[in-house]
Design a protein around this motif. Structure first.
Motif, PDB file in Angstrom:
ATOM      1  N   ASP A  38       0.726  -1.277  -0.164  1.00 35.69           N
ATOM      2  CA  ASP A  38       0.168  -0.072   0.112  1.00 35.69           C
ATOM      3  C   ASP A  38       0.826   1.142  -0.120  1.00 35.69           C
ATOM      4  O   ASP A  38       0.617   2.547  -0.593  1.00 35.69           O
ATOM      5  N   ARG A 170      -9.657 -14.496  -3.112  1.00 31.66           N
ATOM      6  CA  ARG A 170      -8.664 -13.168  -2.750  1.00 31.66           C
ATOM      7  C   ARG A 170      -7.996 -13.124  -3.945  1.00 31.66           C
ATOM      8  O   ARG A 170      -7.712 -11.663  -4.198  1.00 31.66           O
ATOM      9  N   ARG A 173     -10.675 -10.444  -5.286  1.00 28.67           N
ATOM     10  CA  ARG A 173     -10.779  -9.277  -4.266  1.00 28.67           C
ATOM     11  C   ARG A 173      -9.525  -8.195  -4.557  1.00 28.67           C
ATOM     12  O   ARG A 173      -9.378  -7.277  -4.820  1.00 28.67           O
ATOM     13  N   ARG A 177      -9.391  -4.517  -6.080  1.00 31.68           N
ATOM     14  CA  ARG A 177      -8.720  -3.015  -5.342  1.00 31.68           C
ATOM     15  C   ARG A 177      -7.538  -2.802  -6.220  1.00 31.68           C
ATOM     16  O   ARG A 177      -7.382  -1.423  -6.081  1.00 31.68           O
ATOM     17  N   ASN A 207     -16.361 -12.970   4.535  1.00 34.47           N
ATOM     18  CA  ASN A 207     -15.548 -12.102   4.629  1.00 34.47           C
ATOM     19  C   ASN A 207     -14.795 -11.340   3.433  1.00 34.47           C
ATOM     20  O   ASN A 207     -14.693 -10.158   3.274  1.00 34.47           O
ATOM     21  N   GLU A 208     -14.502 -12.246   2.576  1.00 35.12           N
ATOM     22  CA  GLU A 208     -13.551 -11.892   1.485  1.00 35.12           C
ATOM     23  C   GLU A 208     -14.811 -11.307   0.202  1.00 35.12           C
ATOM     24  O   GLU A 208     -14.455 -10.254  -0.254  1.00 35.12           O
ATOM     25  N   LEU A 210     -17.588  -9.634   0.934  1.00 44.37           N
ATOM     26  CA  LEU A 210     -17.849  -8.256   1.528  1.00 44.37           C
ATOM     27  C   LEU A 210     -16.645  -7.162   1.221  1.00 44.37           C
ATOM     28  O   LEU A 210     -17.100  -5.847   0.796  1.00 44.37           O
ATOM     29  N   ARG A 211     -15.552  -7.597   1.390  1.00 45.82           N
ATOM     30  CA  ARG A 211     -14.362  -6.834   1.250  1.00 45.82           C
ATOM     31  C   ARG A 211     -14.202  -6.529  -0.411  1.00 45.82           C
ATOM     32  O   ARG A 211     -13.716  -5.413  -0.552  1.00 45.82           O
ATOM     33  N   LEU A 212     -14.360  -7.401  -1.007  1.00 51.25           N
ATOM     34  CA  LEU A 212     -14.564  -7.535  -2.676  1.00 51.25           C
ATOM     35  C   LEU A 212     -15.375  -6.222  -3.145  1.00 51.25           C
ATOM     36  O   LEU A 212     -15.411  -5.540  -3.933  1.00 51.25           O
ATOM     37  N   VAL A 214     -16.682  -3.724  -1.885  1.00 52.10           N
ATOM     38  CA  VAL A 214     -16.311  -2.380  -1.569  1.00 52.10           C
ATOM     39  C   VAL A 214     -15.045  -1.737  -2.268  1.00 52.10           C
ATOM     40  O   VAL A 214     -14.692  -0.660  -2.121  1.00 52.10           O
ATOM     41  N   ALA A 215     -14.496  -2.666  -2.947  1.00 52.36           N
ATOM     42  CA  ALA A 215     -13.269  -2.301  -3.813  1.00 52.36           C
ATOM     43  C   ALA A 215     -13.612  -1.450  -4.864  1.00 52.36           C
ATOM     44  O   ALA A 215     -14.891  -1.463  -5.536  1.00 52.36           O
ATOM     45  N   PRO A 260     -21.259  -2.646   1.947  1.00 52.65           N
ATOM     46  CA  PRO A 260     -21.127  -4.115   1.311  1.00 52.65           C
ATOM     47  C   PRO A 260     -22.391  -4.761   1.319  1.00 52.65           C
ATOM     48  O   PRO A 260     -22.668  -5.676   0.606  1.00 52.65           O
TER      49      PRO A 260
END
Length: 402
Positions: A38, A170, A173, A177, A207-208, A210-212, A214-215, A260
């Motif tokens: 990052d 992943r 995801r 991102r 978990n994966e 919901l994170r994806l 919002v990417a 998400p």
């Protein structure tokens, strides 16, 4: 891209990190993974992870000697949580996989940095940095992939997926991102092994996912996943991204943070039973399940009416999922975030005081007044009094007639 130096970043100046590095000793620890990735991309980073040549027990001893709290959160896999100056870090001993079953791994500790890098999932996540000099160590071409925004497995993608099936999600995801285009070999492997997702716990999948969602490139990547049948084994309800695309556009136009659960709802048909099934299957929290089910219900009306009837969160979800895509939709979404939600200024006791006997007639009359108050755009108390007098008169006349 040799000789790369990590640029300055606020996290590098944290006093707790300096104490932690001093406790572990020079040359024994490096920053690894997301913080390096990052920072090289100029993005903020949340978690700071370190890799070390010390074994876990030595890490604990060194931290305690420096009066740094050491919590053996994942000691079986070499991970110690360090708390220094109220700052939290994960310190993990260099390791290699001995045995994997697609969900869990048995590891052995090592002092070989390259061996540790080889067990990581993607090249952009296998970057290390010297905490003192900022020098970046890259064993598998991660710097070049990061520059090209290319998401690539380390080694054979089929082998890496067999080690941990979650790497399928992943892959997508990180593509959503950070990526510009999918690595064709990795994409083919994920497609071929999509059924492996059924062996994973639903919490890990949720978990994966919901994170994806919002990417930045969620819409494009979910469409790619659907085209390749990635989600079919675990979420056959998701078949289209058109509503998701519209919701994302409205969120961005209205300057709302991506949500998400709202975005998950946008991927499903307006079906409350489907929402219940998906919420249960993914083992979402009670609050998440309630939000998902609520978002499934089409609702129409002004922002004030929706907020009054359903609350701000549910009103925002239903507004964005139901409203037609136009300028008013954006204005309404913004208004929902800042407006004061109306409060009905009348009680059943006030109707009794106007002459209606306590009982079902009060409840019916109160609902009629409330409906008219909403229809007139939530007028002030003076107008509500007029509406109430009219409704009470009608109720009393009906009672006398009966």
């Amino acid at each position: 891209m040799g000789g790369v130096i990590l640029p300055p970043a606020a996290w590098r100046e944290r006093p707790g990190l300096a104490r932690l590095i001093a406790a572990l000793g020079p040359g024994t620890a490096r920053i690894v993974g997301g913080a390096v990735r990052d920072t090289l991309l100029g993005q903020d980073t949340a978690d700071i992870d370190l890799a070390t040549t010390h074994d876990p027990q030595a890490v604990i001893a060194l931290l305690e000697a420096a009066r740094i709290k050491a919590v053996p959160t994942g000691i079986k896999h070499g991970t110690i949580t360090a708390v220094a100056n109220d700052e939290v870090y994960e310190v993990t001993t260099l390791r290699r996989d001995v045995e994997t079953d697609g969900r869990h791994a048995t590891v052995a500790f090592t002092d070989d940095w390259r061996e540790d890098a080889a067990r990581r999932d993607f090249t952009i996540n296998a970057l290390y940095a010297d905490p003192a000099t900022g020098a970046v160590f890259d064993y598998f071409g991660g710097l070049g992939d990061l520059e090209r925004r290319h998401i690539r497995f380390i080694g054979d993608p089929l082998v890496r997926i067999a080690e941990d099936h979650l790497r399928i999600l992943r892959f997508f995801r990180f593509l959503a991102r950070f990526g510009d285009s999918p690595d064709p070999v990795g994409l083919a492997a994920c497609t071929a092994r999509a059924n492996d997702l059924m062996a994973l716990s639903r919490e890990r999948i949720a978990n994966e996912l919901l994170r994806l969602l919002v990417a930045p490139r969620a819409v494009e990547v979910v469409a790619l996943m659907l085209a390749h049948g990635i989600l079919t084994p675990v979420l056959p309800e998701i078949v289209d991204t058109s509503l998701l695309a519209r919701v994302v556009e409205l969120e961005e136009a209205a300057e709302l943070p991506p949500d998400p659960i709202r975005r998950l709802a946008a991927l499903m048909s307006r079906n409350a039973k489907a929402a219940e099934d998906v919420g249960s299957r993914l083992k979402l929290s009670n609050a998440q399940r309630k939000q998902l089910s609520s978002a499934m219900i089409p609702s129409f009306g002004s922002p004030h009416e929706l907020a009054y009837r359903f609350g701000r969160q549910a009103a925002t979800d239903r507004w964005l999922l139901t409203i037609e895509e136009n300028f008013d939709a954006v204005i309404g979404a913004r208004h929902l975030q800042n407006m004061k939600i109306p409060v009905f200024p009348l009680t059943g006791g006030q109707l009794v005081a106007r002459g209606i006997t306590a009982g079902p007639d009060v409840a019916r009359t109160l609902r009629a007044i409330e409906d008219r108050w909403i229809a007139e755009g939530f007028p002030d108390a003076v107008r509500v009094g007029v509406i109430a007098d009219d409704a009470v008169a009608q109720t009393l006349a009906a009672i006398r007639k009966a």
